[in-house]
Design an enzyme around this catalytic site. Structure first.
Site, PDB file in Angstrom:
ATOM      1  N   SER A 243       3.635  42.107  56.094  1.00 43.21           N
ATOM      2  CA  SER A 243       2.299  42.051  56.692  1.00 43.21           C
ATOM      3  C   SER A 243       2.400  42.115  58.211  1.00 43.21           C
ATOM      4  CB  SER A 243       1.580  40.764  56.275  1.00 43.21           C
ATOM      5  OG  SER A 243       1.347  40.749  54.884  1.00 43.21           O
ATOM      6  N   GLU A 315       1.235  39.495  63.323  1.00 41.85           N
ATOM      7  CA  GLU A 315       2.160  38.497  62.801  1.00 41.85           C
ATOM      8  C   GLU A 315       3.581  38.834  63.229  1.00 41.85           C
ATOM      9  OE1 GLU A 315       3.626  36.973  58.394  1.00 41.85           O
ATOM     10  OE2 GLU A 315       1.600  37.738  58.647  1.00 41.85           O
TER      11      GLU A 315
END
Length: 323
Positions: A243, A315
Site C-alpha cells: 500500500s 505510507e
C-alpha cells in the site's frame, strides 16, 4: 567515500564481514529500486550496535536504518554515510507464560513472515492476520503495521530499544501503552517519519508479543488464508512497497478506491505504474527509477486532491539522499 572507507576500514569495531562498501540496495528492497549505500553495516548483536552508534556520533558520520526494505523508496543516489541493518537480531524465544498467555520475544531483524510461521509451528495464536506480510519485526513495530483490521500494537507487551544520544546512547525498555499508538503510528516514529538516525532516535531491538495457546492445524489454516489472500490481490505480482498511501476514515473510502474512482489505475510515469489491479499499489513495472515512483506518487496525490479535496498521505518512506 574514500574518507569514510579509510575511517571504518581501519576501525576494529567494524570488523570484516559486518560492513560492505558501496553496497547495491536494489536486491535488498521490495521495490528493487535505488542507489547504493556508501557503507552497509550489520552489527553482530545489540552491544555491537551501541558501540557503533557512539563511534559514528563521535565522528559525525551520518547513519540510517534499514529493516526488511519493504516500506521504503530508496533514492536513486542511495545513502550517504552508514546504513545499518539489524538482520542479525534474529532470535525468537518464549520468555514466559501466564494462564493461557504466552509471551514471545522476537528480534527486530526477524522477518515477520518467519515469525508467523514460527507461531504456527509452536501452536501459538494471535499473529495469523500477519501471515505473508513482508518486512521485519522492527519495521512492523516502527510503522505499527496493520493487516485485516489488526495492528501489530494489538499484540504487543513490551519493547526493548536503544536511545541514540551520542556518548549517552543507552538501552531502554518500553511497556505497551495503547494511548501511545494509533493507525500506522508508533511512539518510535519521528516527524517526519524517516530512516535517519538522529539524536534521541529510539531504535527497536526486540518486541515481546502476547499470544495464546491454540490448535496448530487451525492456526495454520488461518495464517495460510491471509497468505493466499495477499497473493490473489496481487501483492507480489510486481515489485512494490504494498500500500502506497494510508487510509483515512474521514475520506469515506479507502485510498485505493479514491484512486480508482479518479481514473488513475494503470497510469504510468517512466517505468512506474499505478497497478491496473489495485489503485493503492504503485509498482516498478519496467525498471523504474526512484524518481519515477516519487513523481507518480505526487501525480496521484494531486489528481485525487483536485477531484475530491482529499490529500492522500504516503505510507512509503522516502529514504536516502533526495537532494
Amino acid at each position: 567515500m574514500n574518507n569514510l572507507f579509510s575511517i571504518l576500514h581501519n576501525t576494529p569495531l567494524f570488523q570484516e564481514g559486518t560492513i560492505e562498501f558501496y553496497k547495491p540496495l536494489k536486491p535488498l528492497t521490495s521495490y528493487k529500486i535505488g542507489g547504493p549505500a556508501e557503507a552497509l553495516f550489520c552489527p553482530k548483536d545489540e552491544d555491537h550496535l551501541k558501540e557503533a552508534l557512539i563511534f559514528l556520533s563521535k565522528n559525525k558520520i551520518s547513519a540510517s536504518l534499514i529493516g526488511g526494505g519493504t516500506n521504503i523508496l530508496v533514492s536513486d543516489k542511495g545513502f550517504r554515510g552508514v546504513l545499518i541493518s539489524l538482520k542479525n537480531l534474529n532470535k525468537i524465544e518464549i520468555i514466559g507464560e501466564s494462564e493461557n498467555k504466552v509471551f514471545v520475544r522476537a528480534g527486530a531483524g526477524v522477518l515477520t513472515d518467519k515469525l508467523t510461521k514460527w507461531a504456527v509451528e509452536n501452536s501459538l495464536s494471535g499473529l495469523e492476520c500477519f501471515g505473508g506480510l513482508p518486512g521485519s519485526v522492527g519495521g512492523a513495530v516502527f510503522m505499527n503495521a496493520r493487516c485485516y483490521d489488526v495492528s501489530i500494537s494489538d499484540r504487543l507487551k513490551s519493547i526493548k530499544y536503544i536511545l541514540a544520544d551520542g556518548d549517552k546512547t543507552e538501552f531502554a525498555e518500553y511497556e505497551y501503552n495503547p494511548s501511545d499508538w494509533d493507525y500506522k503510528a508508533s511512539p518510535f516514529q519521528q516527524n517526519p517519519v524517516s530512516t535517519e538516525i538522529t539524536k534521541n532516535r529510539k531504535i527497536v531491538l526486540s518486541a515481546v508479543f502476547t499470544l495464546t495457546h491454540g490448535i496448530k492445524e487451525e492456526i495454520a489454516v488461518k495464517t495460510e488464508e491471509k497468505v493466499q489472500d495477499r497473493i490473489s490481490k496481487g501483492h507480489f505480482k510486481e515489485p512494490s512497497a504494498g500500500s502506497t498511501f494510508k487510509n483515512n476514515r474521514a475520506f469515506g473510502l479507502p485510498s485505493g478506491k479514491l484512486i480508482e474512482d479518479a481514473g488513475l489505475k494503470g497510469l504510468c510515469e517512466g517505468g512506474a505504474q499505478v497497478a491496473p489491479w489495485h489503485g493503492n499499489f504503485i509498482i516498478n513495472k519496467h525498471d523504474a527509477s526512484a524518481s519515477d515512483i516519487k513523481t507518480l506518487i505526487e501525480k496521484v496525490q494531486k489528481t485525487v486532491k483536485d477531484k475530491t479535496g482529499f490529500l492522500l498521505e504516503p505510507e512509503v518512506i522516502f529514504a536516502g539522499d533526495w537532494g
